[in-house]
Each structure stands twice: as C-alpha cells, then as structure tokens.
Design an enzyme around this catalytic site. Structure first.
Site, mmCIF file in Angstrom:
data_model
loop_
_atom_site.group_PDB
_atom_site.id
_atom_site.type_symbol
_atom_site.label_atom_id
_atom_site.label_comp_id
_atom_site.label_asym_id
_atom_site.label_seq_id
_atom_site.Cartn_x
_atom_site.Cartn_y
_atom_site.Cartn_z
ATOM 1 N N ASP A 175 -41.279 -21.615 -35.370
ATOM 2 C CA ASP A 175 -40.959 -22.233 -36.570
ATOM 3 C C ASP A 175 -41.655 -23.816 -36.088
ATOM 4 O O ASP A 175 -41.005 -24.504 -35.307
ATOM 5 C CB ASP A 175 -39.634 -22.087 -37.609
ATOM 6 N N HIS B 264 -47.160 -19.835 -33.746
ATOM 7 C CA HIS B 264 -46.199 -19.733 -35.655
ATOM 8 C C HIS B 264 -46.012 -18.950 -34.979
ATOM 9 O O HIS B 264 -44.901 -18.278 -35.806
ATOM 10 C CB HIS B 264 -47.174 -19.879 -35.715
#
Length: 420
Positions: free
Chosen positions: A394, A390
């Site tokens: 995204d 992450h």
C-alpha cells in the site's frame, strides 16, 4: 582423427535454451580444452561455454542472435582419440553479467505448446490469458517474442482465452514486417544480448506489477560529515577502503526493513503469494557498457560498513568486467539504484521483478533549507524515490518505509544503534 559433436550442456535452474550472443571461434580454428567457444544469454545470465577438449573447429551451429537449445549440437570438432563425455550437470558453463529473471514454464493449450517461444514468454502469455498459437511471432522461425505478447495485449488480440491450431510452418518462417517506416540515414540496431534481456525484463515487470511511486527529500548534511570522518579514520589507519554513500544507504534500508518487512519480499505469481524473505539480499544496479546489471549483496545485514563498501566495489567491478557468477545475479529481495551525480532530481525506477519494490537514490547537492529556528541555511540535500507493487504494498506502507530510511540517513549515528 575423430569427429566430435559437442552439444550445448545444461545451463542450470531448468533453463532449456539461450540466445547465441557471441561466437569466440570459427571453422578452422584450433581450440584448447576449456577455451571459450561461445557466449549464450539465458533468462538468468550470460554464460561462457568452454570446449570440453582440444581440437579443430569443423563447424559452428547457429548464428549470433539465434536461440540454441540445451542438448542440441553447438560445435562440431575434429579431435584426436576418443570423444569426451558430454557435459550434463548443472552449472557446467561459467556465468557473467546479466540481469536475473524468473524462467518458470507455464502450461497452456496443446496447440500453444507447439509454438516456438521462450519459457518466460510462455509464462507472460499464460498470466494474461493469451494463446501463443494465436500470436504472430516476429522472431527466427516464427518464434513468439516478448514484444509480440506486448503487442497482442495492447491491441486486444483475439488470442486472449482462445484456442486455435498452430500456425503453418510457412507462416512461422515469414519475418515480421518493420513497424517503423525507413528514412534516410537510419541505423537499425537489433536488440540482442544483455540489452534484449533488459528489454524483456522491463516489459514483464511493467505489465505484471502495477507500479506506483513516492518521492521525498533528505537532509544529508550529518551523513556527509560522518562519512568524511570515517574515511579520514580509515586513511590514517592505512586502510585502502573508502566509504561511498551507498553502504550507509544500504544500512539505513536494512534498519527500515526490520520495521517494514513486507518490502523485503518477492511475489510468487504462480501461487499468488507474497514471500517475505528471511534473508536480506540487496541488489545494486550497476551501469555497464552492455546495459544495466543488478548484482546481489547476499546477507547484507551481516556485513559492517567497511565490508559493504568492499562488496559494492567487488560486485561493481565484476559486473563491468563481465565476470559475475550466476549466484551473484539471483536471489535478490530488494534493489537500490543510484546514478550518483547524474541521478537527477528524482525518477520512478522499474521494479526488479519478482521483487516488490525498488528504491532510487538521486543526486546530492547543496540547497537552501529552513532550519528549526526559521533561518535559511545551506544543507546537503538529496531526493529518495521508491517504486512499489501496488498489489501487495500500500502507498502508506511504502511512504512510512521511506521516512524510516530518511530518519537513519538524517541522523546517521542512529545506524550504529540499529546495528548493535
């Protein structure tokens, strides 16, 4: 007769030490030139160390599970004639199956540099601001292990961002007390060899990359039909190659990567840069008796379906036979893991660091589905999952990537247009 002290040769790629996984000889044994003396597990792979000459084993140095350093004496041999030159070039030993992992040496306080630890452990400690001199080592001679760093992180160790003198030798030699109370009928199995390297790599990945997962289902009915037709064509032509679903999945993944290239990437921790790879080197997770191994299909985009099928079989067989070469275990840019009929409904696999994503392929089975006319029909359904880092990927990007893969799996004829 002469005495020859054979030293552990260079293991390649800057590796300075490895774990003695298995001895193939014992004192008193006669050995031939190039006969395997021992297996050594590094942060890159397991390598077999051959004898540079014929002779008789006088002494082996180190026990299975110990760490052996490059250029330290490994075996003392009694030989005839003059002693041969010591091996010093990269890649002198032969490599076989083991998961790949980064092994960069991290810099730190002078006191910490005196602490026994692998380069990977030092790197992990440096990334989290820990001082190795303040961490109690549970390994041989007080060596700081991955588990010790993890324990320091979980316990909020005072070692973080502090400098202290190295532990006294007497303290280093003291073995760590077991953290699990013994019980009747227990069996303690040390983490060694490939299983130990898997554990270290998984801990590093989970503590380095913040994982998130995404799952979606795929209607594979048309893919099943296409695969059947192509396998019948191959069989009628007298071909021995048989297509599994994995070559189609790899091709769908490659097609999706052309639109979402950030999934085909490595994370450079030292530079804090996302390295979008120019080559498509796809790792495939293979279950072996020793544990999970990830051989890499290099330049997968240059192979057709039949060539991919043959490469999958070749690498999988080599992994199970422990005959993979070093270059077949490194350089991956994305990993696909599939357990076939035991793949379950879905899972959240751990990223193969320094890659930034891994895709899981799960069990295909007939399930009821609603078609475009509102009718309930039986379809070949399968779930696909992805775990991504992450920090650089995204959620929307990962989801769009998965839907792009699904598009090609549900309409596999489009793969031929993507490959044109």
């Amino acid at each position: 007769m002469a005495i020859f002290e054979f030293k552990l040769p260079d293991l390649g790629e800057g590796v300075q030490e490895g774990e003695l996984v298995k001895w193939h000889v014992k004192p008193g044994d006669s050995v031939k030139q190039d006969q395997t003396l021992a297996e050594v597990m590094t942060d890159k792979a397991t390598v077999t160390v051959p004898s540079p000459t014929a002779g008789r084993v006088v002494q082996t140095h180190g026990n299975e599970g110990d760490m052996a350093k490059v250029h330290q004496i490994l075996v003392t041999l009694e030989i005839e004639g003059a002693a041969p030159a010591q091996a010093s070039g990269h890649g002198a030993p032969a490599a076989h199956g083991a998961p790949a992992a980064a092994a960069a040496q991290a810099t730190g306080p002078q006191a910490a540099s005196k602490v026994l630890a692998t380069p990977l452990t030092r790197r992990m400690a440096a990334e989290h601001g820990l001082n190795l001199a303040e961490i109690s080592g549970s390994g041989p001679q007080g060596r700081v292990m991955k588990a010790d760093v993890v324990a320091a992180l979980e316990g909020g160790s005072s070692a973080r961002n502090e400098v202290a003198p190295a532990a006294a030798p007497a303290q280093q030699a003291r073995p760590a007390a077991p953290s699990v109370a013994p019980g009747r009928g227990d069996e303690r199995i040390p983490l060694r060899g490939l299983r130990k390297k898997i554990a270290e790599k998984m801990v590093r990945s989970k503590f380095t990359a913040p994982h998130f997962g995404f799952v979606e289902e795929v209607d594979c009915t048309e893919l099943v039909a296409l695969r059947k037709r192509l396998n019948e064509t191959l069989a009628n032509a007298g071909e021995k190659t048989k297509l599994s679903f994995l070559p189609f999945i790899i091709k769908a993944t490659l097609a999706a990567m052309k639109k979402y290239p950030h999934l085909n990437a490595n994370m450079d921790e030292a530079a804090q840069e996302l390295v979008v790879r120019g080559e498509f080197n796809i790792g495939i997770a293979v279950a072996t008796n020793e544990g999970l191994t990830v051989p890499v299909i290099k330049n997968a985009d240059r192979l057709n379906l039949r060539e991919l099928a043959e490469e999958v079989v070749r690498l999988s067989t080599a992994a199970r036979d422990r005959k993979l070469k070093m270059e077949e275990l490194t350089g991956g840019s994305f990993t696909i893991t599939s357990l076939g009929q035991t793949g379950g409904i879905f899972a959240t696999p751990i990223i193969n660091h320094p890659e930034v994503a891994i895709m899981g392929i799960h069990r295909m089975r007939k399930r009821p589905a609603v078609d475009n006319n509102g009718q309930v029909v039986v379809r070949e359904m399968m779930n696909v999952s992805i775990s991504a880092d992450h920090r650089v990927i995204d959620g929307q990007v990962a989801a769009d990537f998965v839907y792009e893969v699904i598009k090609y799996l549900e309409h596999p004829d489009m793969l031929f247009l993507a490959m044109a």
